[in-house]
Design a protein around this motif. Structure first.
Motif, PDB file in Angstrom:
ATOM      1  N   THR A 199       0.833  -1.210   0.000  1.00 42.56           N
ATOM      2  CA  THR A 199       0.000   0.000   0.000  1.00 42.56           C
ATOM      3  C   THR A 199       0.865   1.256   0.000  1.00 42.56           C
ATOM      4  O   THR A 199       0.570   2.216  -0.720  1.00 42.56           O
ATOM      5  N   ALA A 200       1.925   1.251   0.811  1.00 45.18           N
ATOM      6  CA  ALA A 200       2.842   2.400   0.844  1.00 45.18           C
ATOM      7  C   ALA A 200       3.484   2.618  -0.525  1.00 45.18           C
ATOM      8  O   ALA A 200       3.639   3.773  -0.972  1.00 45.18           O
ATOM      9  N   ALA A 201       3.834   1.522  -1.206  1.00 41.11           N
ATOM     10  CA  ALA A 201       4.433   1.625  -2.545  1.00 41.11           C
ATOM     11  C   ALA A 201       3.446   2.225  -3.535  1.00 41.11           C
ATOM     12  O   ALA A 201       3.809   3.060  -4.384  1.00 41.11           O
ATOM     13  N   ILE A 202       2.175   1.804  -3.445  1.00 47.73           N
ATOM     14  CA  ILE A 202       1.131   2.350  -4.322  1.00 47.73           C
ATOM     15  C   ILE A 202       0.988   3.856  -4.117  1.00 47.73           C
ATOM     16  O   ILE A 202       0.954   4.641  -5.079  1.00 47.73           O
ATOM     17  N   TYR A 203       0.942   4.261  -2.855  1.00 45.43           N
ATOM     18  CA  TYR A 203       0.770   5.694  -2.576  1.00 45.43           C
ATOM     19  C   TYR A 203       2.037   6.491  -2.897  1.00 45.43           C
ATOM     20  O   TYR A 203       1.955   7.674  -3.245  1.00 45.43           O
ATOM     21  N   TYR A 204       3.194   5.845  -2.794  1.00 45.42           N
ATOM     22  CA  TYR A 204       4.441   6.523  -3.182  1.00 45.42           C
ATOM     23  C   TYR A 204       4.416   6.854  -4.671  1.00 45.42           C
ATOM     24  O   TYR A 204       4.723   7.981  -5.075  1.00 45.42           O
ATOM     25  N   ILE A 205       4.008   5.865  -5.471  1.00 44.84           N
ATOM     26  CA  ILE A 205       3.944   6.066  -6.927  1.00 44.84           C
ATOM     27  C   ILE A 205       2.913   7.141  -7.264  1.00 44.84           C
ATOM     28  O   ILE A 205       3.169   8.042  -8.080  1.00 44.84           O
ATOM     29  N   MET A 206       1.746   7.063  -6.632  1.00 46.77           N
ATOM     30  CA  MET A 206       0.706   8.066  -6.881  1.00 46.77           C
ATOM     31  C   MET A 206       1.142   9.446  -6.383  1.00 46.77           C
ATOM     32  O   MET A 206       0.811  10.471  -6.983  1.00 46.77           O
ATOM     33  N   GLY A 207       1.886   9.454  -5.289  1.00 46.15           N
ATOM     34  CA  GLY A 207       2.312  10.716  -4.684  1.00 46.15           C
ATOM     35  C   GLY A 207       3.355  11.465  -5.474  1.00 46.15           C
ATOM     36  O   GLY A 207       3.552  12.674  -5.272  1.00 46.15           O
ATOM     37  N   LEU A 208       4.026  10.772  -6.393  1.00 42.26           N
ATOM     38  CA  LEU A 208       5.036  11.434  -7.221  1.00 42.26           C
ATOM     39  C   LEU A 208       4.429  12.551  -8.065  1.00 42.26           C
ATOM     40  O   LEU A 208       5.112  13.510  -8.432  1.00 42.26           O
ATOM     41  N   ASN A 209       3.133  12.422  -8.361  1.00 36.35           N
ATOM     42  CA  ASN A 209       2.452  13.431  -9.174  1.00 36.35           C
ATOM     43  C   ASN A 209       2.239  14.750  -8.433  1.00 36.35           C
ATOM     44  O   ASN A 209       1.889  15.754  -9.059  1.00 36.35           O
ATOM     45  N   TYR A 210       2.443  14.731  -7.110  1.00 37.03           N
ATOM     46  CA  TYR A 210       2.142  15.933  -6.312  1.00 37.03           C
ATOM     47  C   TYR A 210       3.377  16.465  -5.589  1.00 37.03           C
ATOM     48  O   TYR A 210       3.260  17.217  -4.630  1.00 37.03           O
ATOM     49  N   MET A 211       4.557  16.082  -6.069  1.00 29.29           N
ATOM     50  CA  MET A 211       5.794  16.525  -5.411  1.00 29.29           C
ATOM     51  C   MET A 211       6.447  17.713  -6.101  1.00 29.29           C
ATOM     52  O   MET A 211       7.300  18.375  -5.527  1.00 29.29           O
ATOM     53  N   SER A 212       6.060  17.956  -7.330  1.00 34.35           N
ATOM     54  CA  SER A 212       6.723  19.033  -8.086  1.00 34.35           C
ATOM     55  C   SER A 212       5.758  20.155  -8.445  1.00 34.35           C
ATOM     56  O   SER A 212       5.925  20.840  -9.448  1.00 34.35           O
ATOM     57  N   GLY A 213       4.739  20.294  -7.614  1.00 34.69           N
ATOM     58  CA  GLY A 213       3.707  21.292  -7.904  1.00 34.69           C
ATOM     59  C   GLY A 213       4.102  22.689  -7.459  1.00 34.69           C
ATOM     60  O   GLY A 213       5.218  22.951  -7.001  1.00 34.69           O
ATOM     61  N   ASP A 214       3.164  23.591  -7.611  1.00 34.75           N
ATOM     62  CA  ASP A 214       3.360  24.984  -7.212  1.00 34.75           C
ATOM     63  C   ASP A 214       3.067  25.122  -5.724  1.00 34.75           C
ATOM     64  O   ASP A 214       1.945  24.895  -5.276  1.00 34.75           O
ATOM     65  N   TYR A 215       4.095  25.488  -4.951  1.00 33.41           N
ATOM     66  CA  TYR A 215       3.935  25.576  -3.501  1.00 33.41           C
ATOM     67  C   TYR A 215       3.452  26.960  -3.043  1.00 33.41           C
ATOM     68  O   TYR A 215       3.399  27.232  -1.849  1.00 33.41           O
ATOM     69  N   SER A 216       3.107  27.811  -4.007  1.00 32.06           N
ATOM     70  CA  SER A 216       2.618  29.141  -3.632  1.00 32.06           C
ATOM     71  C   SER A 216       1.307  29.046  -2.860  1.00 32.06           C
ATOM     72  O   SER A 216       1.022  29.882  -2.004  1.00 32.06           O
ATOM     73  N   LYS A 217       0.506  27.998  -3.158  1.00 27.31           N
ATOM     74  CA  LYS A 217      -0.759  27.834  -2.462  1.00 27.31           C
ATOM     75  C   LYS A 217      -0.518  27.510  -0.983  1.00 27.31           C
ATOM     76  O   LYS A 217      -1.287  27.921  -0.116  1.00 27.31           O
TER      77      LYS A 217
END
Length: 461
Positions: A199-217
């Motif tokens: 489960t942690a591996a699944i969420y790690y892979i999915m979480g990669l999509n939200y690591m390089s976003g805009d942190y201004s928010k």
């Protein structure tokens, strides 16, 4: 009274009742209408079968008294959610979380945090209503969709129901099969560790999509919290106190009482609220008043009043199950499911199936624990399989799938806390799917090889 012959097949009675429940979901009417319709239908059938109406009504009344403590806990959960928001505890966790979670794979981190906290708190819903709200707020700041975020939080939170020594369900399982926690833990680790890792591996892979976003928010939300609340690291002591009380074994009702009481004091001291405002928040909910309207939509709780519908659903669901038990509707179906079991693999698979079906049909995990433990214990002895495996399989299946069902008690307690339904978060609650699959795989790996060894020994003889 002596046994009576039902005028309708038990399977049809359950199917019709489930039809009413699903119908209420499809047509977007309050879920307790579906349960009440199921109760009325079942009572009519049982009355025509020879049961006295007075006897059936007494069964319903006894069911209400049986869940009185649960009703109090549900009300306290509504109050806790509001007071943790009003006091600034949740906003403070979010404030510091916005700072320390930049660049972190937040989906995997949130799952592991919820897993650890729920284990020590011993309550999935309690974890969701406290730490879960804070983490969902951080996820919002990272641009993570709410349905995905809640699915992650549910995955971690329900580790409590599966294996926490403080969980009422775990203790119910121990009582049902007459084994101690050490025995059950040793057996459960066989499937628990692979489940958490996958489960942690699944969420790690999915979480990669939200690591390089805009942190201004994040900065925007952080500033909004600073303007709307008085944040302080002292406020973080409340979650620590609740965790310590939970680990010490204090009952959930008393732990929630402490959390509400301390939260009320913190609301007055740190946020400058009056006692009247605190009481109003506890009863009728809290609404955030930061400069960010988007953030305010998350900082909302309906208080105790918002839990009234959930209480109606709990009462009606438990009443329906009690009527099923009174009319001996469940046991004939269980007897059919148990027949024909002759191998260890088949026994484990059938255990998981029975536990899951009961959880789905009865809207609660209790029947999915007690009935399989009661009817399969002798079969485990007969096939020389440790009944700790029985406990493990129940927790891997019937216990863990509960939040996926929109009509389950757990899912409609999550709705007022997180603001979305099971249909929205269920696709992302990875652990609830991974765990049963790991349990099936373990059965084939562990007992297939043993069966081959036994066959080989027989051939040698």
């Amino acid at each position: 009274m002596s046994k009576v012959k039902l005028v309708i097949n038990p399977a049809i009675i359950m199917a019709v009742s489930l039809f009413f429940i699903i119908g209420s979901i499809v047509f977007s009417v309050p879920l307790y209408y579906g349960f009440i319709a199921g109760i009325v239908f079942t009572v009519i059938v049982l009355k025509k079968s020879g049961y006295a109406l007075k006897e059936l009504l007494e069964t319903i009344v006894s069911a209400v008294f049986e869940v009185k403590n649960l009703i109090i806990v549900i009300l306290f959960i509504g109050a806790t959610t509001s007071i943790w928001l009003a006091s600034g505890v949740v906003p403070t966790i979010m404030y510091y979380g916005f700072t320390y979670m930049e660049g972190v794979n937040f989906l995997m981190a949130a799952f592991l945090i919820m897993t650890a906290v729920s284990y020590f708190m011993g309550t999935a819903i309690g974890t969701m209503s406290t730490v879960g709200i804070s983490l969902s707020g951080i996820g919002l700041g990272l641009g993570i969709p709410l349905n995905l975020m809640v699915g992650v939080l549910v995955s971690g939170a329900f580790i409590a129901d599966k294996i926490s020594p403080l969980s009422g369900l775990v203790n119910l399982t121990m009582t049902a099969i007459n084994r101690n926690y050490k025995d059950i833990l040793k057996s459960t680790l066989v499937t628990l560790l692979p489940t958490i890792a996958i489960t942690a591996a699944i969420y790690y892979i999915m979480g990669l999509n939200y690591m390089s976003g805009d942190y201004s928010k994040l900065i925007l939300y952080k500033n909004a919290i600073a303007e709307g609340f008085n944040t302080s690291k002292i406020l973080l002591l409340l979650p620590v106190v609740i965790l310590v009380l939970s680990v010490s074994g204090l009952k959930s009702i008393y732990t929630l009482c402490v959390g509400i009481g301390v939260g009320a004091v913190l609301s007055i001291v740190f946020q400058g609220m009056t006692m009247a405002e605190v009481i109003n928040s506890i009863l009728f909910g809290f609404h955030g008043k930061t400069p960010s309207e988007e953030l305010n939509k998350l900082l909302v709780s309906g208080g105790m009043v918002a839990m009234i519908e959930a209480i109606f659903i709990v009462i009606s669901a438990i009443s329906l199950v009690k009527i099923f038990e009174k009319g001996n509707i469940l046991m004939p179906l269980m007897d059919r499911l148990v027949s024909g079991i002759n191998t260890k693999i088949n026994l484990v698979l059938r255990t998981g199936f029975i536990s899951t079906i009961l959880t789905i049909a009865t809207c609660d995990q209790t029947a999915g624990i007690i009935l399989p433990a009661r009817i399969l214990n002798d079969k485990y002895k007969e096939l020389e399989l440790d009944n700790a495996v029985l406990a493990r399989t129940i927790s891997d299946t019937g216990v863990i799938v509960a939040p996926l069902m929109p009509w389950n008690i757990n899912s409609f307690l999550i709705k007022p806390i997180m603001g979305i339904t099971a249909a929205q978060y269920a696709p992302y609650a990875a652990l609830c799917y991974v765990c049963p699959l790991v349990s099936v795989a373990a059965a084939f790996l562990l007992y297939r090889s043993k069966n081959h060894k036994n066959i080989q020994k027989s051939n040698d003889v």
